[in-house]
Design a protein around this motif. Structure first.
Motif, PDB file in Angstrom:
ATOM      1  N   PRO A 292     -75.225  34.008  29.323  1.00 21.68           N
ATOM      2  CA  PRO A 292     -76.493  34.372  28.685  1.00 21.68           C
ATOM      3  C   PRO A 292     -76.975  33.209  27.823  1.00 21.68           C
ATOM      4  O   PRO A 292     -76.151  32.504  27.210  1.00 21.68           O
ATOM      5  N   ALA A 293     -78.280  33.001  27.786  1.00 22.67           N
ATOM      6  CA  ALA A 293     -78.842  31.799  27.159  1.00 22.67           C
ATOM      7  C   ALA A 293     -78.551  31.677  25.670  1.00 22.67           C
ATOM      8  O   ALA A 293     -78.629  30.591  25.109  1.00 22.67           O
ATOM      9  N   ASP A 294     -78.221  32.781  25.014  1.00 23.09           N
ATOM     10  CA  ASP A 294     -77.958  32.710  23.572  1.00 23.09           C
ATOM     11  C   ASP A 294     -76.466  32.610  23.257  1.00 23.09           C
ATOM     12  O   ASP A 294     -76.067  32.776  22.104  1.00 23.09           O
ATOM     13  N   LEU A 295     -75.641  32.326  24.253  1.00 22.95           N
ATOM     14  CA  LEU A 295     -74.217  32.109  24.034  1.00 22.95           C
ATOM     15  C   LEU A 295     -73.845  30.703  24.482  1.00 22.95           C
ATOM     16  O   LEU A 295     -74.540  30.089  25.285  1.00 22.95           O
ATOM     17  N   GLU A 296     -72.728  30.200  23.962  1.00 22.19           N
ATOM     18  CA  GLU A 296     -72.330  28.820  24.216  1.00 22.19           C
ATOM     19  C   GLU A 296     -71.006  28.742  24.971  1.00 22.19           C
ATOM     20  O   GLU A 296     -70.142  29.612  24.832  1.00 22.19           O
ATOM     21  N   MET A 297     -70.859  27.683  25.731  1.00 23.25           N
ATOM     22  CA  MET A 297     -69.583  27.439  26.387  1.00 23.25           C
ATOM     23  C   MET A 297     -68.550  27.051  25.332  1.00 23.25           C
ATOM     24  O   MET A 297     -68.766  26.121  24.555  1.00 23.25           O
ATOM     25  N   PRO A 298     -67.427  27.756  25.252  1.00 26.04           N
ATOM     26  CA  PRO A 298     -66.410  27.429  24.262  1.00 26.04           C
ATOM     27  C   PRO A 298     -65.864  26.015  24.450  1.00 26.04           C
ATOM     28  O   PRO A 298     -65.775  25.535  25.588  1.00 26.04           O
ATOM     29  N   PRO A 299     -65.498  25.332  23.384  1.00 23.33           N
ATOM     30  CA  PRO A 299     -65.007  23.960  23.493  1.00 23.33           C
ATOM     31  C   PRO A 299     -63.809  23.807  24.423  1.00 23.33           C
ATOM     32  O   PRO A 299     -63.705  22.811  25.135  1.00 23.33           O
TER      33      PRO A 299
END
Length: 304
Positions: A292-299
């Protein structure tokens, strides 16, 4: 540290076409930017208020209400860049949904528990409640954006207003709020919207879904690779170490699902329901995973 989430026990975006050939707003929701953590404006409440036990997620025990031994005087973490290799995976999974800075700078006007030790108990209690309420706001924002039912949208908006008033008002109001009752009402609304959204994906039938795919299901280690799971209700399911690589999770209800060590490489979660950053932080994926566009790929996915 507790990684609490809503479970089945606990900007409007452009319209796109779904796989069920119906119009549906995508999942990025109303003003979720305010529900992102801002650690620089928090008094390390997640590192103090909550406790944790020695486990696969933490190498030591820490009682609730005590500072982590890795906490610096300025409320920063002295091992932040090496938390995972040092065994503090639980810290990298946790997300307060913006409750930390709200409690620190709003309810307690920027005065820390170190500066005013007598506020520690109330501050930690307020944070525990606010963290739950902020997660509810995260989900309600999505529900309000995605539903086509004016009544459901109205109910979600009312609940958001109630919660926002509590977390943005006086401390006494927050501490006196019946969080469990609010949780119950929020859960009902989220399920109602979930049923509406999933129905569009199931309009042609649910033959692609096996009977084991249900709320609260034990799917630990299950091979679900390269599957079309659209419209499934996996609310509260145990997906620990499940293989979901290259699967389509559009319209799948993932409220409270346990994604610890689940394989999400190449999976499509861009239109899944009720996904949170902590769920992604607990899982394994890569740059091909659609989010989803408001979540980020975890490092930690970047090395996958």
């Amino acid at each position: 540290m507790q990684t609490g989430h809503l479970s089945n026990s606990s900007l409007e975006d452009p319209i796109h076409m779904t796989s069920a050939n119906s119009l549906e707003p995508s999942s990025p929701a109303l003003d979720r930017a305010s529900l992102q953590p801002d650690c620089g404006n928090c008094f390390a409440l997640c590192c103090t208020a909550f406790g944790f036990s020695r486990s696969a997620d933490f190498p030591v025990d820490k009682p609730a209400g005590s500072p982590c031994h890795n906490l610096a005087p300025d409320f920063s973490c002295t091992i932040h860049d090496t938390l995972r290799p040092r065994g503090f995976r639980g810290c990298t999974v946790f997300d307060c949904f913006g409750a930390g800075q709200n409690v620190s700078q709003g309810l307690f006007a920027g005065t820390s528990w170190l500066e005013s030790p007598d506020t520690k108990s109330e501050m930690f209690t307020a944070f525990a409640a606010a963290r739950q309420l902020h997660e509810m706001l995260w989900h309600l924002a999505e529900a309000q954006t995605r539903t086509f039912d004016p009544d459901a949208s109205h109910r979600a908006a009312q609940l958001r207003n109630t919660i926002e008033h509590a977390v943005g008002g006086e401390l006494s109001e927050l501490l006196s709020l019946d969080v469990q009752e609010i949780h119950s009402q929020v859960r009902s609304t989220l399920i109602e919207v979930s049923e509406e959204i999933r129905a569009a994906y199931l309009a042609g039938g649910n033959d692609h879904l096996e009977s084991a795919l249900k709320p609260g299901a034990d799917l630990m280690g299950k091979n679900l690779r390269s599957r079309r799971l659209c419209g499934a209700d996996l609310r509260g399911a145990y997906l620990i170490a499940a293989d979901l690589r290259d699967s389509d999770l559009s319209g799948v209800d993932l409220l409270g699902a346990d994604f610890r060590d689940a394989r999400l490489d190449g999976a499509d979660l861009s239109k899944a329901l009720y996904v949170t950053q902590p769920q992604l932080n607990a899982a394994l994926g890569n740059h091909l995973t659609r989010l989803p566009a408001d979540l980020e790929m975890p490092p930690h996915w970047q090395d996958a």
